[in-house]
Write a protein that holds these residues in place. Structure first.
Motif, PDB file in Angstrom:
ATOM      1  N   ILE A 224       0.840  -1.207   0.000  1.00  0.00           N
ATOM      2  CA  ILE A 224       0.000   0.000   0.000  1.00  0.00           C
ATOM      3  C   ILE A 224       0.869   1.250   0.000  1.00  0.00           C
ATOM      4  CG2 ILE A 224      -1.754   1.299   1.261  1.00  0.00           C
ATOM      5  CD1 ILE A 224      -2.837  -1.309   2.342  1.00  0.00           C
ATOM      6  N   PHE A 225       1.961   1.220   0.761  1.00  0.00           N
ATOM      7  CA  PHE A 225       2.887   2.360   0.812  1.00  0.00           C
ATOM      8  C   PHE A 225       3.429   2.658  -0.589  1.00  0.00           C
ATOM      9  CE2 PHE A 225       7.109   4.225   1.309  1.00  0.00           C
ATOM     10  CZ  PHE A 225       6.845   5.261   2.194  1.00  0.00           C
ATOM     11  N   HIS A 226       3.812   1.611  -1.308  1.00  0.00           N
ATOM     12  CA  HIS A 226       4.344   1.779  -2.666  1.00  0.00           C
ATOM     13  C   HIS A 226       3.277   2.343  -3.593  1.00  0.00           C
ATOM     14  CE1 HIS A 226       5.492   0.346  -6.753  1.00  0.00           C
ATOM     15  NE2 HIS A 226       6.681   0.773  -6.356  1.00  0.00           N
ATOM     16  N   HIS A 227       2.045   1.851  -3.473  1.00  0.00           N
ATOM     17  CA  HIS A 227       0.953   2.326  -4.324  1.00  0.00           C
ATOM     18  C   HIS A 227       0.649   3.800  -4.056  1.00  0.00           C
ATOM     19  CE1 HIS A 227      -2.717   2.451  -6.636  1.00  0.00           C
ATOM     20  NE2 HIS A 227      -3.414   2.782  -5.563  1.00  0.00           N
ATOM     21  N   VAL A 228       0.565   4.161  -2.781  1.00  0.00           N
ATOM     22  CA  VAL A 228       0.284   5.560  -2.422  1.00  0.00           C
ATOM     23  C   VAL A 228       1.377   6.480  -2.957  1.00  0.00           C
ATOM     24  CG1 VAL A 228       0.132   7.172  -0.483  1.00  0.00           C
ATOM     25  CG2 VAL A 228      -1.116   5.011  -0.392  1.00  0.00           C
ATOM     26  N   CYS A 229       2.621   6.071  -2.819  1.00  0.00           N
ATOM     27  CA  CYS A 229       3.744   6.893  -3.294  1.00  0.00           C
ATOM     28  C   CYS A 229       3.726   7.029  -4.813  1.00  0.00           C
ATOM     29  CB  CYS A 229       5.074   6.289  -2.840  1.00  0.00           C
ATOM     30  SG  CYS A 229       5.382   6.458  -1.067  1.00  0.00           S
ATOM     31  N   CYS A 230       3.415   5.942  -5.527  1.00  0.00           N
ATOM     32  CA  CYS A 230       3.376   5.982  -6.989  1.00  0.00           C
ATOM     33  C   CYS A 230       2.294   6.943  -7.494  1.00  0.00           C
ATOM     34  CB  CYS A 230       3.130   4.585  -7.555  1.00  0.00           C
ATOM     35  SG  CYS A 230       4.553   3.480  -7.425  1.00  0.00           S
ATOM     36  N   VAL A 231       1.158   6.967  -6.807  1.00  0.00           N
ATOM     37  CA  VAL A 231       0.066   7.850  -7.218  1.00  0.00           C
ATOM     38  C   VAL A 231       0.355   9.297  -6.818  1.00  0.00           C
ATOM     39  CG1 VAL A 231      -2.379   8.404  -6.863  1.00  0.00           C
ATOM     40  CG2 VAL A 231      -1.662   6.022  -7.118  1.00  0.00           C
ATOM     41  N   SER A 232       0.913   9.498  -5.631  1.00  0.00           N
ATOM     42  CA  SER A 232       1.006  10.832  -5.035  1.00  0.00           C
ATOM     43  C   SER A 232       2.270  11.595  -5.395  1.00  0.00           C
ATOM     44  CB  SER A 232       0.910  10.719  -3.506  1.00  0.00           C
ATOM     45  OG  SER A 232      -0.248  10.030  -3.122  1.00  0.00           O
ATOM     46  N   ILE A 233       3.344  10.885  -5.712  1.00  0.00           N
ATOM     47  CA  ILE A 233       4.631  11.555  -5.876  1.00  0.00           C
ATOM     48  C   ILE A 233       4.598  12.567  -7.017  1.00  0.00           C
ATOM     49  CG2 ILE A 233       5.687   9.919  -7.498  1.00  0.00           C
ATOM     50  CD1 ILE A 233       7.409  11.321  -4.374  1.00  0.00           C
ATOM     51  N   TRP A 234       3.799  12.271  -8.067  1.00  0.00           N
ATOM     52  CA  TRP A 234       3.776  13.155  -9.231  1.00  0.00           C
ATOM     53  C   TRP A 234       2.925  14.390  -9.010  1.00  0.00           C
ATOM     54  CZ3 TRP A 234       7.663  11.979 -12.031  1.00  0.00           C
ATOM     55  CH2 TRP A 234       8.077  10.647 -12.148  1.00  0.00           C
TER      56      TRP A 234
END
Length: 342
Positions: A224-234
């Motif tokens: 979930i941490f990886h998914h949130v970061c992938c969506v939010s980082i941009w």
């Protein structure tokens, strides 16, 4: 889900008030520092925009986090909303520590080469030395706000917003004038106000929300941490670049003089009301659209967006007209006053 104009506004208003916190804090600082001196007022503008640019990195991430939470809420996977929130909270807390450390080290080196006036430079550093620690409170607050907006339960944001303003105003007066701390006192008052708003929102989530239903078990989940970061980082960089351009503008104004910088700060403080309306509607739209997509109601997305656009114009146009009338009235008053002078 069928969001009417009333539903949209009831969800949006607390979001607007929470975004207004940061702007009202800056406006309050400007009002009090205007009674201290031109240098302090101008320095608060430069320091405030510098801080706001850094803050926008966390704000942008919170927009992506909010989208993930809203999508899970629309899918009725309520326990996943809390898990996504915790991963975002973890990232934003770590980012706050990192940015505070970097800013304390790099800010003096960068600003010394950009600011022409030595007095303004030292005032800016005095402000930032205390103000930058506000990130430790504002970034976790952003995570909590993303969670509440994502699940469309935004009323608690009103309490947090009013708490910040009610704390900031008396603290500004006490620290700036009573304890004679000047611009550093304004920075301390602002950071303390953000801490108080964070406490209010944290108490609500811990005491009022059902931890089992929303998965608020404070557990790290790598996927979930990886998914949130992938969506939010941009989504971090668009608002950062927008505010960074404002900082470049203020640096250019500072080279014209301290009085010009102080006057520009006052104008920017007034113009932020439009910024707050647009950003709150954007945040609300992102959350509601994600909820609709999660619920499989794609056909409702465009009607929702049309309602939000109409709502934005219905709120924004009267404010623009009001500002034009006030500007015209001010000019007319100045002309009449000048004609009566001997």
């Amino acid at each position: 889900m069928n969001y009417t104009y009333k539903n949209i506004w009831l969800i949006n208003f607390p979001v607007m008030m929470s975004i207004l916190i940061e702007q009202l804090i800056n406006i309050t600082d400007a009002i009090f520092l205007g009674h201290v001196g031109e240098i302090e007022l101008g320095a608060s503008a430069l320091a405030g925009i510098w801080y706001l640019a850094i803050y926008m990195l966390g704000f942008g991430f919170s927009i992506g986090l909010q989208v993930v939470i809203a999508r899970r809420n629309g899918e009725q996977q309520y326990s996943e909303t809390g898990r996504a929130f915790f991963q975002g909270l973890l990232f934003l807390s770590g980012l706050a520590v990192l940015l505070c450390s970097i800013s304390k080290t790099i800010s003096p080196m960068i600003l010394s080469n950009l600011i022409a006036s030595e007095k303004v430079y030292f005032a800016v550093i005095d402000y930032l030395d205390w103000r930058i620690w506000g990130l430790m409170f504002s970034f976790p607050f952003l995570a909590l706000r993303s969670f509440l907006v994502g699940i469309t339960l935004t009323k608690p944001l009103n309490k947090a917003a009013f708490t910040a303003v009610l704390v900031n105003i008396p603290c500004n007066w006490l620290l700036i004038f009573y304890f004679d701390m000047g611009i550093a006192g304004a920075a301390i008052a602002s950071s303390f106000a953000e801490l108080c708003s964070l406490i209010i929102l944290s108490i609500h989530v811990l005491r009022k929300m059902d931890r089992k239903v929303y998965g608020l078990n404070w557990k790290f989940d790598k996927n979930i941490f990886h998914h949130v970061c992938c969506v939010s980082i941009w989504s971090m960089f668009n608002p950062f670049i927008g505010v960074a351009s404002w900082f470049a503008f203020f640096v250019a104004i500072e080279h014209l003089g301290e009085l010009e910088l102080a006057a520009t700060n006052v104008i920017r403080s007034i113009s932020t009301f439009f910024f707050v309306i647009v950003n709150s509607l954007a945040a609300t739209t992102g959350s509601l659209v994600s909820n609709l997509l999660g619920a499989g109601q794609k056909n409702q997305v465009f009607p929702l967006c049309n309602r939000v656009i109409r709502l934005g114009y219905s709120v924004g146009i009267p404010l623009i007209i009001l500002f034009i009338i006030l500007k015209s009235a001010t000019k007319l008053f100045s002309v009449l006053l000048a004609s009566k002078r001997p």
